[in-house]
Structure formats: structure tokens, C-alpha cells
Scaffold this motif. Sequence first.
Motif, PDB file in Angstrom:
ATOM      1  N   ARG A 171      39.223  44.132  37.195  1.00  0.00           N
ATOM      2  CA  ARG A 171      40.309  43.757  36.291  1.00  0.00           C
ATOM      3  C   ARG A 171      40.937  42.435  36.707  1.00  0.00           C
ATOM      4  N   ARG A 172      40.930  42.142  37.994  1.00  0.00           N
ATOM      5  CA  ARG A 172      41.557  40.924  38.500  1.00  0.00           C
ATOM      6  C   ARG A 172      40.632  39.704  38.450  1.00  0.00           C
ATOM      7  N   CYS A 173      39.357  39.895  38.140  1.00  0.00           N
ATOM      8  CA  CYS A 173      38.413  38.784  38.127  1.00  0.00           C
ATOM      9  C   CYS A 173      38.741  37.797  37.010  1.00  0.00           C
ATOM     10  N   GLU A 174      38.443  36.541  37.276  1.00  0.00           N
ATOM     11  CA  GLU A 174      38.688  35.456  36.320  1.00  0.00           C
ATOM     12  C   GLU A 174      37.387  34.697  36.068  1.00  0.00           C
ATOM     13  N   GLY A 175      37.141  34.354  34.807  1.00  0.00           N
ATOM     14  CA  GLY A 175      35.989  33.524  34.481  1.00  0.00           C
ATOM     15  C   GLY A 175      34.670  34.177  34.857  1.00  0.00           C
ATOM     16  N   ALA A 176      33.671  33.346  35.101  1.00  0.00           N
ATOM     17  CA  ALA A 176      32.356  33.824  35.509  1.00  0.00           C
ATOM     18  C   ALA A 176      32.427  34.327  36.945  1.00  0.00           C
ATOM     19  N   VAL A 177      31.751  35.437  37.229  1.00  0.00           N
ATOM     20  CA  VAL A 177      31.896  36.142  38.510  1.00  0.00           C
ATOM     21  C   VAL A 177      30.582  36.119  39.276  1.00  0.00           C
ATOM     22  N   LEU A 178      30.657  35.753  40.547  1.00  0.00           N
ATOM     23  CA  LEU A 178      29.523  35.802  41.467  1.00  0.00           C
ATOM     24  C   LEU A 178      29.778  36.914  42.465  1.00  0.00           C
ATOM     25  N   ASP A 179      28.924  37.956  42.458  1.00  0.00           N
ATOM     26  CA  ASP A 179      29.052  39.070  43.393  1.00  0.00           C
ATOM     27  C   ASP A 179      28.122  38.799  44.571  1.00  0.00           C
ATOM     28  N   VAL A 180      28.705  38.417  45.703  1.00  0.00           N
ATOM     29  CA  VAL A 180      27.951  38.027  46.895  1.00  0.00           C
ATOM     30  C   VAL A 180      27.615  39.286  47.698  1.00  0.00           C
ATOM     31  N   GLY A 181      26.313  39.546  47.893  1.00  0.00           N
ATOM     32  CA  GLY A 181      25.894  40.783  48.534  1.00  0.00           C
ATOM     33  C   GLY A 181      26.101  41.944  47.577  1.00  0.00           C
ATOM     34  N   CYS A 182      25.503  41.841  46.387  1.00  0.00           N
ATOM     35  CA  CYS A 182      25.800  42.788  45.306  1.00  0.00           C
ATOM     36  C   CYS A 182      25.261  44.183  45.561  1.00  0.00           C
ATOM     37  N   GLY A 183      24.356  44.347  46.569  1.00  0.00           N
ATOM     38  CA  GLY A 183      23.806  45.672  46.830  1.00  0.00           C
ATOM     39  C   GLY A 183      23.102  46.213  45.598  1.00  0.00           C
ATOM     40  N   PRO A 184      23.193  47.535  45.352  1.00  0.00           N
ATOM     41  CA  PRO A 184      22.480  48.127  44.221  1.00  0.00           C
ATOM     42  C   PRO A 184      23.116  47.866  42.865  1.00  0.00           C
ATOM     43  N   GLY A 185      24.184  47.061  42.808  1.00  0.00           N
ATOM     44  CA  GLY A 185      24.580  46.457  41.557  1.00  0.00           C
ATOM     45  C   GLY A 185      25.638  47.133  40.709  1.00  0.00           C
ATOM     46  N   ARG A 186      26.422  48.059  41.281  1.00  0.00           N
ATOM     47  CA  ARG A 186      27.372  48.771  40.418  1.00  0.00           C
ATOM     48  C   ARG A 186      28.419  47.841  39.825  1.00  0.00           C
ATOM     49  N   LEU A 187      28.885  46.838  40.597  1.00  0.00           N
ATOM     50  CA  LEU A 187      29.918  45.936  40.090  1.00  0.00           C
ATOM     51  C   LEU A 187      29.338  44.967  39.074  1.00  0.00           C
ATOM     52  N   VAL A 188      28.155  44.452  39.353  1.00  0.00           N
ATOM     53  CA  VAL A 188      27.512  43.538  38.412  1.00  0.00           C
ATOM     54  C   VAL A 188      27.255  44.257  37.088  1.00  0.00           C
ATOM     55  N   ALA A 189      26.771  45.500  37.178  1.00  0.00           N
ATOM     56  CA  ALA A 189      26.495  46.272  35.962  1.00  0.00           C
ATOM     57  C   ALA A 189      27.774  46.539  35.172  1.00  0.00           C
ATOM     58  N   ALA A 190      28.853  46.894  35.881  1.00  0.00           N
ATOM     59  CA  ALA A 190      30.110  47.174  35.186  1.00  0.00           C
ATOM     60  C   ALA A 190      30.639  45.932  34.481  1.00  0.00           C
ATOM     61  N   LEU A 191      30.585  44.784  35.144  1.00  0.00           N
ATOM     62  CA  LEU A 191      31.040  43.546  34.518  1.00  0.00           C
ATOM     63  C   LEU A 191      30.149  43.168  33.337  1.00  0.00           C
ATOM     64  N   SER A 192      28.851  43.353  33.503  1.00  0.00           N
ATOM     65  CA  SER A 192      27.926  43.034  32.424  1.00  0.00           C
ATOM     66  C   SER A 192      28.210  43.893  31.190  1.00  0.00           C
ATOM     67  N   ARG A 193      28.503  45.176  31.410  1.00  0.00           N
ATOM     68  CA  ARG A 193      28.820  46.061  30.278  1.00  0.00           C
ATOM     69  C   ARG A 193      30.112  45.652  29.588  1.00  0.00           C
ATOM     70  N   GLN A 194      31.010  44.996  30.339  1.00  0.00           N
ATOM     71  CA  GLN A 194      32.251  44.508  29.753  1.00  0.00           C
ATOM     72  C   GLN A 194      32.059  43.196  28.993  1.00  0.00           C
ATOM     73  N   GLY A 195      30.839  42.677  29.020  1.00  0.00           N
ATOM     74  CA  GLY A 195      30.564  41.417  28.363  1.00  0.00           C
ATOM     75  C   GLY A 195      30.961  40.205  29.176  1.00  0.00           C
ATOM     76  N   ARG A 196      31.201  40.396  30.488  1.00  0.00           N
ATOM     77  CA  ARG A 196      31.608  39.295  31.362  1.00  0.00           C
ATOM     78  C   ARG A 196      30.380  38.506  31.819  1.00  0.00           C
ATOM     79  N   ARG A 197      30.562  37.244  32.127  1.00  0.00           N
ATOM     80  CA  ARG A 197      29.504  36.417  32.720  1.00  0.00           C
ATOM     81  C   ARG A 197      29.483  36.690  34.213  1.00  0.00           C
ATOM     82  N   VAL A 198      28.355  37.174  34.711  1.00  0.00           N
ATOM     83  CA  VAL A 198      28.291  37.648  36.081  1.00  0.00           C
ATOM     84  C   VAL A 198      26.877  37.468  36.614  1.00  0.00           C
ATOM     85  N   LEU A 199      26.795  37.258  37.928  1.00  0.00           N
ATOM     86  CA  LEU A 199      25.518  37.203  38.630  1.00  0.00           C
ATOM     87  C   LEU A 199      25.691  37.864  39.988  1.00  0.00           C
TER      88      LEU A 199
END
Length: 243
Positions: free
Chosen positions: A71-99
Motif C-alpha cells: 500500500r505504501r509503494c509509489e510508482g514502478a516497484v523493484l522487488d530486490v530478492g523477490c524469492g518465490p514472488g508473492r509480493l511481485v504477484a500481488a502488485l501485478s494483480r493490482q495492475g502495478r508496474r513491478v519487477l
Amino acid sequence: MATTERITTPAPGPRGSAPDADGAWSADPYALALGNGRGPLFLRRTDGWLLPLDVERWCAEADAADLEVLRRCEGAVLDVGCGPGRLVAALSRQGRRVLGIDVSEAAVARTRRLGAPALHRSVFAPLPGEGRWGTALLIDGNIGIGGDPAALLARTGRLLAPGGLLIAETVPDLDLDERVQVHVTDARGATGAAFPWARLGTPALLRYAEHAGWRAVAQWTAGGRSFAALRSGRPSGSRAAAG
């Protein structure tokens, strides 16, 4: 956050070094745990001390504490050490720009199976959108990457747009500043290669951040976990969104 203890351990190598942890995090114990979606899995220090790794939570859906971070993220998000991807997947489902980026092929593969974008890449390697990310995440202890918090903060600052946001998870309730050699191990005793790692409480992170020109903008706890948000002090001159 309550401060109960300050612990400092000398860094294991020269400052600014960026050790290659690909072999360690791609070793069978870690890859197998991600494949199974469960542990037990640990970081083991050279003195035998074990830090449990919360594989089940990492492989589950983002929980309430995670969603507060997102909720606190701003703009495009880079998840460093994303592991199995739960945060990247959640942001992607929200329509956020994320890697997501990770040195573990198994972690990147699992993230991609969730339909989320991820690269098999170290944070210290060249990355897309350098200097243009709105937010960088160092969650699940990833402030420890490389065993040199000052070097990691400097690198993260170069990845963010001017005034960009870093959200880091810290060790709860300790003024901890520990830099050690560890390796990944499982309950059977299988181990990966040794590599440098760091663990920081919020007070230690804020000391590093202040010295490097970051500005602390928030601290909070959720679900027994501790977090801090830092604002980049890098001078303007780059675009504010990743491309």
C-alpha cells in the motif's frame, strides 16, 4: 519500535564488495524448499547458530503485513530478492508496474509461474530502468544481501528515481548490526556455499541511512514484523518512472 539490545559484528570482507551468491541461493536445499513450498530451511552461521527461514510464508499469498508494505509503494516497484514472488504477484494483480529480481533460478521460475515478471539477476548487476524506479523493496531480511548494508543502500539509491522510496524489513525489537558468513541448510544437513550476510534492526538501518544521505519517512510493525521506509536523497536529473 523498542530497542532492547545493540549487537555489532565486524563485516566479513572489504567494504563495497558485492559477493556472488548465485551458487548459495541456487543450491539444492533452497531450490527444493521452494519447489515443495515448505521448509524446514535455515541460514547457519559458522558458529552453528541457525536462523529459520519462513519458506511457507514466502510461498503463500501476500499477508496483511505484506499488503501494508505494498500500500505504501509509489510508482514502478523493484522487488530486490523477490524469492518465490508473492509480493511481485500481488502488485501485478493490482495492475502495478513491478519487477522482481533474484539470484535463485528456482525463485525466479516460481515467480514467473504466478504470472509475475522476474529476472534472474543480482541487484549489483546491470538492471532495467536504473535510476527510474519509484520504490525498491528489501523484504524478508533482504537488507542483508551482500553482507554490506552501506554498499546495498548505495546501490539501491542508484536504482531509484530522485526522491524514490526504499522499504526495508528489519529485525524486530533489537538494535542489531550483524555481518557474518552463513550458508543455507535444511533439516537433513544439506548445505549450500558460504556467503556474507547481514541482519539489521531499525536503529542500525537508520544510522546507515543517515550517513548515506537517506531520509527516514516511516517506521511501523505488523504481524510481528518491523519495517522502515527511507526517501532517497539523490539529486534530481533522472526520470521518475521505470521504463
